[in-house]
Design a protein around this motif. Sequence first.
Motif, PDB file in Angstrom:
ATOM      1  N   GLN A  47      22.648  46.201  49.477  1.00 40.12           N
ATOM      2  CA  GLN A  47      23.596  45.175  49.031  1.00 40.12           C
ATOM      3  C   GLN A  47      24.174  45.531  47.665  1.00 40.12           C
ATOM      4  O   GLN A  47      25.385  45.449  47.452  1.00 40.12           O
ATOM      5  N   ARG A  53      28.145  40.384  47.464  1.00 39.83           N
ATOM      6  CA  ARG A  53      27.537  39.212  46.818  1.00 39.83           C
ATOM      7  C   ARG A  53      26.470  38.583  47.712  1.00 39.83           C
ATOM      8  O   ARG A  53      25.519  38.000  47.231  1.00 39.83           O
ATOM      9  N   ASP A  54      26.684  38.671  49.027  1.00 42.36           N
ATOM     10  CA  ASP A  54      25.818  38.003  49.988  1.00 42.36           C
ATOM     11  C   ASP A  54      25.087  39.044  50.840  1.00 42.36           C
ATOM     12  O   ASP A  54      25.725  39.925  51.431  1.00 42.36           O
ATOM     13  N   ASN A  76      23.880  38.692  53.682  1.00 41.68           N
ATOM     14  CA  ASN A  76      24.302  38.596  55.087  1.00 41.68           C
ATOM     15  C   ASN A  76      25.492  39.503  55.379  1.00 41.68           C
ATOM     16  O   ASN A  76      25.630  40.009  56.495  1.00 41.68           O
ATOM     17  N   THR A  77      26.344  39.715  54.404  1.00 43.91           N
ATOM     18  CA  THR A  77      27.450  40.651  54.577  1.00 43.91           C
ATOM     19  C   THR A  77      26.895  42.053  54.783  1.00 43.91           C
ATOM     20  O   THR A  77      27.315  42.783  55.684  1.00 43.91           O
TER      21      THR A  77
END
Length: 159
Positions: A68, A74-75, A77-78
């Motif tokens: 990440q 930022r997330d 999940n992305t």
Amino acid sequence: MPLLFQRKIGLEDRPIPIAGIRDLLQDALAATGFTDATGNPLHFAPHDFRRIFTTDAVINGMPPHIAQLILGHRDINTTMGYKAVYPEEAINGHRAFIARRRDLRPSEEYRSPTEQEWESSSATSNDARLPSETAAGPTAPVASTSTAASLNYRLVPAE
């Protein structure tokens, strides 16, 4: 953070513009002569390589939160959306989960039942009925025939 695609201009390292990267990539692919299943030349975008990198890195042990940071998301999940999941990976992950769970539970929970226990269980569960509906509604799958058979359940159609 260092740039993956850069070039020297004078004494400075400068980023190669995205359009330049696309052109270099398409020229390299065209030179290979590789085609897709329909016979068209292969096409990759620079972003495809971010996804390939992320999948390879996380599958091979890079913690997702580190990926990440590298990707600048930022997330989390992305980042995890970039990572492909392969059937073998899902099976291995499930097996590892079960092994970890078994390590935490008393070993007697995982013994095979005795013949007497099996017969006793079988006799009391022969009349068990599977529900015909769940909270999700009548179309939700309840259990497969093989699951029900292995549990000694009798399948009863919805009324």
